[in-house]
Design a protein around this motif. Structure first.
Motif, short mmCIF file in Angstrom:
data_model
loop_
_atom_site.label_atom_id
_atom_site.label_comp_id
_atom_site.label_asym_id
_atom_site.label_seq_id
_atom_site.Cartn_x
_atom_site.Cartn_y
_atom_site.Cartn_z
N ILE A 79 0.86 -1.18 0.00
CA ILE A 79 0.00 0.00 0.00
C ILE A 79 0.90 1.24 0.00
CG2 ILE A 79 -1.82 1.26 1.21
CD1 ILE A 79 -2.47 -1.46 2.64
N GLY A 80 0.70 2.12 -0.95
CA GLY A 80 1.52 3.32 -0.98
C GLY A 80 1.20 4.17 -2.19
N PHE A 81 1.83 5.32 -2.27
CA PHE A 81 1.61 6.22 -3.41
C PHE A 81 2.73 6.05 -4.44
CE2 PHE A 81 1.93 10.42 -5.52
CZ PHE A 81 0.71 10.38 -6.18
N ALA A 82 3.90 6.56 -4.15
CA ALA A 82 5.04 6.41 -5.06
C ALA A 82 5.79 5.12 -4.76
CB ALA A 82 5.99 7.60 -4.92
N GLY A 83 6.61 4.68 -5.71
CA GLY A 83 7.38 3.45 -5.54
C GLY A 83 8.51 3.61 -4.55
N ARG A 84 8.93 2.51 -3.97
CA ARG A 84 9.98 2.52 -2.95
C ARG A 84 11.28 3.14 -3.48
NH1 ARG A 84 11.02 -1.18 1.39
NH2 ARG A 84 13.19 -1.07 2.04
N ARG A 85 11.69 2.76 -4.69
CA ARG A 85 12.95 3.25 -5.24
C ARG A 85 12.92 4.77 -5.44
NH1 ARG A 85 14.77 0.49 -10.70
NH2 ARG A 85 12.88 1.56 -11.38
N ILE A 86 11.79 5.28 -5.92
CA ILE A 86 11.67 6.72 -6.15
C ILE A 86 11.77 7.48 -4.83
CG2 ILE A 86 10.08 8.55 -6.90
CD1 ILE A 86 9.02 6.59 -8.98
N ILE A 87 11.13 6.95 -3.79
CA ILE A 87 11.18 7.61 -2.48
C ILE A 87 12.60 7.62 -1.94
CG2 ILE A 87 10.35 7.53 -0.09
CD1 ILE A 87 7.77 6.26 -1.18
N GLU A 88 13.29 6.48 -2.03
CA GLU A 88 14.67 6.39 -1.53
C GLU A 88 15.58 7.35 -2.27
OE1 GLU A 88 15.16 1.93 0.34
OE2 GLU A 88 15.59 2.20 -1.80
N GLN A 89 15.39 7.47 -3.58
CA GLN A 89 16.22 8.40 -4.35
C GLN A 89 15.92 9.85 -4.01
OE1 GLN A 89 15.37 7.23 -8.39
NE2 GLN A 89 16.85 5.53 -8.36
N THR A 90 14.66 10.12 -3.65
CA THR A 90 14.26 11.49 -3.35
C THR A 90 14.77 11.94 -1.98
OG1 THR A 90 12.27 11.26 -4.70
CG2 THR A 90 12.31 13.06 -3.10
#
Length: 280
Positions: free
Chosen positions: A227-238
């Motif tokens: 459950i979430g909005f953006a993907g895990r990789r995108i969040i970690e990069q941000t």
């Protein structure tokens, strides 16, 4: 004895012929993607598509989920023949829609209708990730909005099972508008004193998780659901940080106050009936 030893015929493992493979009916067995246990599909279905070895919740089709919840013979489907168009003339979109209709025997990524659970009436919507990854297009938003309006008119609870990859890019801003439309309908339901129970299944992401899926009076989820909005990789990069291993799971959201309960599929009907009965 030595002579007997050498005279024995050696036994070799044989590879099944193509004919032998074809004699095994397709779909007879299912392998769990988590624990790799192989089980009879018929037994898995009896267990509501929950692995008996590790408890992994396999995906269910819309109608399989409805059958697991609704009293036999009470389900009345809404807007079954509503289909999507191609407002942006997006390349190959109509062909892909037609492929999904044939593959799933559904006209869209959500089934809505009305039924009874242990005699309690309710309006129900079930999204199906097999159709365009359960993406939220104009028809999905319209069917959910109409179902909410039915719940208001009938003064019955509205229950929605979400499973989605988010907004449908082939419909552009028209898809994003469904976030506002469905949320507005839910606000009207709330003002009328109606009950909305949202259940998030694997996966519930993007615009769906950011709108109607998170607006329930009760927000439930199945175990281990993403459950979430953006993907895990995108969040970690941000944010330039490593996220916890259980990030964006139902259990993580429950721990941080974004869910009311994680409900095992075999307990789902009893849980819903208890909540509805409290609000009668």
């Amino acid at each position: 004895m030595l002579r007997d030893f050498f005279s024995k015929k050696k036994k070799y493992a044989t590879i099944p012929s193509e004919r032998a493979k074809q004699e095994v009916p397709e779909g007879l067995m299912t392998k769990c993607p988590v624990c790799r246990t192989i089980m009879y599909t018929k037994e898995l279905k009896k267990n509501l598509f929950v692995c008996s070895s590790c408890g992994h919740h396999h995906r269910m089709t819309s109608y399989e989920r409805i059958d697991s919840l609704v009293d036999a013979g009470t389900f009345e489907e809404f807007d079954k023949d509503m289909i999507a168009k191609d407002p942006l003339n997006f390349p190959t979109y109509e062909e892909k829609l037609e492929q999904d209709r044939k593959k799933t025997e559904l006209n869209e990524a959500v089934v809505t209708g009305r039924g009874e659970m242990d005699g309690y009436p309710a309006v129900i919507g079930v999204m199906d990730a097999r159709f365009r990854m359960g993406s939220m297009g104009s028809v999905v938003g319209e069917k959910i909005t109409r179902a909410i309006e039915q719940a208001i008119d009938r003064k019955e609870p509205f229950i929605l099972f979400s499973a989605s990859g988010g907004a449908r890019m082939q419909e552009g801003v028209l898809s994003l508008m469904q976030m506002a439309k469905t949320s507005s309908a839910l606000q009207k339901l709330d003002k009328q004193g109606g009950l909305f129970i949202s259940i998030m299944t694997h996966p519930t992401t993007g615009g769906v998780s950011a709108s109607f899926a998170s607006l329930g009076d009760y927000n439930f989820a199945e175990p281990k659901a993403l459950i979430g909005f953006a993907g895990r990789r995108i969040i970690e990069q941000t944010i330039r940080q490593e996220l916890p291993e259980d990030f964006q799971t139902a259990e993580f959201l429950l721990k941080h106050g974004q869910l009311d309960r994680v409900v095992h599929r075999q307990d789902m009907k009893d849980t819903l009936v208890k909540v509805i009965s409290m609000h009668q």
